[in-house]
Write an enzyme that holds these catalytic residues in place. Sequence first.
Site, PDB file in Angstrom:
ATOM      1  CE  LYS A   1      -3.950   6.162  -3.500  1.00 14.00           C
ATOM      2  NZ  LYS A   1      -5.231   5.446  -3.455  1.00 14.00           N
TER       3      LYS A   1
ATOM      4  CB  SER B   1      -0.917  -0.003   1.218  1.00 15.21           C
ATOM      5  OG  SER B   1      -0.148  -0.049   2.410  1.00 15.21           O
ATOM      6  CG  LEU B   2       1.081   3.874  -2.656  1.00 15.26           C
ATOM      7  CD1 LEU B   2       0.505   4.717  -3.787  1.00 15.26           C
ATOM      8  CD2 LEU B   2       2.590   3.764  -2.797  1.00 15.26           C
TER       9      LEU B   2
ATOM     10  CD  GLU C   1      -6.534   0.735  -8.192  1.00 12.93           C
ATOM     11  OE1 GLU C   1      -7.235   1.021  -7.215  1.00 12.93           O
ATOM     12  OE2 GLU C   1      -5.405   0.183  -8.094  1.00 12.93           O
TER      13      GLU C   1
ATOM     14  CE  LYS D   1      -5.845   8.582  -0.830  1.00 11.72           C
ATOM     15  NZ  LYS D   1      -6.763   8.069   0.182  1.00 11.72           N
TER      16      LYS D   1
ATOM     17  CD  GLU E   1       2.409   6.172 -11.895  1.00 16.89           C
ATOM     18  OE1 GLU E   1       1.465   5.448 -11.518  1.00 16.89           O
ATOM     19  OE2 GLU E   1       3.572   5.749 -12.003  1.00 16.89           O
TER      20      GLU E   1
END
Length: 661
Positions: free
Chosen positions: A112, A81-82, A169, A309, A110
């Site tokens: 997300k 995970s990040l 994804e 985010k 990139e």
Amino acid sequence: MDSPAERIRKLTDLLIYHSEKYYTQDSPEISDFEYDALSRELRALEAEYPEIALPQSPTRRVGGRILEGFTPVTHAYPMESLNDVFSFEELYDFDRRVRAAVEHPVYVGENKIDGLSVSLTYENGIFALGATRGDGVTGEDVTENLRTVKSLPLKLRGDYPAHLVVRGEVYMTEARFAALNARREEAGESLFANPRNAAAGSLRQLDSSVAASRGLDIFVFNLQNARELGFESHSESLEKLASWGFAVSPDFCRCESMDEAVEYIAALGEKRGTLGYGIDGAVVKVDSLAARELLGSTAKAPRWAAAYKYPPEEKRTKLLDIVVQVGRTGVLTPNAVLAPVRLAGTTVSRATLHNMGNIEAKDIRVGDTVIVRKAGEIIPEVLSSDKSARTGEEKPWHMPESCPVCGGRVFPDEGGAAYRCVSASCPAQLARSLTHFASRDAMDIEGLGPAIVSAFLEKGLISSPADLYTLRAEDIAALEGMGERSAEKLLAAVENSKKNPLSRLLCALGIRQVGTKAAAVLAEEFGSLDEIAGAGTERLSQIRDVGPVTAEYISEWFSLESSKALVEKLRENGVNMTQEKREKGTLFAGLTFVLTGTLPTLSRAEASAIIEANGGKVSGSVSKKTSVVLAGEDAGSKLTKAEALGIEIIDEAEFRRRIGE
């Protein structure tokens, strides 16, 4: 002339090429008609010579294989995970930590993508295995479902290596998400909360044809065995993945510094509402693979990447008016008419206010200055009003007493937060009502689905469920895609539905809270629709599985002139409105069942009816009083609780054995 094997190979390669041009490169070279013709030829050959069909054949994208369950897969390369960051300051902190170990780091920025992470394995250029992330070490084999994703290459092109593992994804576009929820609403099914949930739920279907029908897509963003294949940088591997036929992470950018990465993230944030798919942030990664090895990882996440985010964007604007939209289930939803405002990349002039309870709780008035945002980056909603900006001219708003579409009475739900039009003839909910009337648990008119109902309404052939029984074969046959044979079959199904027991008709009428279970109880108790209509609230409320609230809904429905007219038209057209009282069996006497998950062939309503017909009871929750849990696919917390309590768990096969089938 080519042999069958040679022709199958040529057709397979040709269809793979054109599929990639259409779905991955967005530059089709042939028409849909030409593509379909090639596909039909390949299907015919594969049906005749199944032993020489190729594993990468595009015909496998339609799905159809039913799995018994998902097989665990141990990832050859951990799917980490990040670490999330929520400000540019935190990104610069990340940059300082990287520069402490790496001189002059270069980054890659990139999108997300907001979807479901998967690992893809290719052997000699052929897609061989696909697995979900799971806990990062062990996932689930979803190969069959991933084959249905048309933007995923089944065969690579160019100078690909013998063994390849990539990470991507799986996602659903906003357009497909909206169409999927519209279909589910028409069918009376629960709606998905957002595209990510829809994508995840679709990829974990045991029936791959369901996954195929959802129209999933994929972006690939990492070559897991890049170092083994001799790559030195992440950006180089992305370019190579694109050359092999993958749809790689869109708009990725090589950034010489963190300043450039921050500029990339800011620019992406401005257009994220216009992409057509959801993103929940941007990812910044160290480009050098050697530097990544030097930086390493913590127990959960790599030290060479961070996920930024975006904060929910909120804007102030003027609430000009509140208008009501009547949904297909009759619910009246208030929507705000706004002074246009730019929000998350798009111009917004409408926003949901959810319900009257929400408006009252937030004291939102027409003329207010309001704060709006996009819930989940998709649906505009009003968060609150700025009461300090009021001038005294703002006006409180109230739900209308009559339906704005049909003029029928509007009734509040219990608690008063939601309001609903219950008129059987309301045009706003007619399509949904007709689809429900014909559904499997109601009148069970085979072949009469949402598409046919919409065609009937568009041509003016029906305006109520009773009109189904006066349809003419020539009118149905004239519809696009029907014909004489289809018309005859549909009319036969309509005619046969007249013989259904009262319980099915009662369920089909769409009275609130009268589903299959309550309908069966009422039909057995009263024996005729007229008796139910004249029973009164007090008498109805005394019936098991009815209660005072449902009794009130039943009385209200039968009191409407539109309902009386519908019942009379159904009667005139020969629909059965009576039912003999059935003696119950004793096979399950004293037993309480709980149903969970999706059964292979039985609906929950059908299984419940069988249990109750044999003297058993059906409960909605697991407790120490539960005797048996009947579990299907995707069973959730009820199954877990039953296992913890040591309650007997059976599947449909065992259930059928016990009832003698």
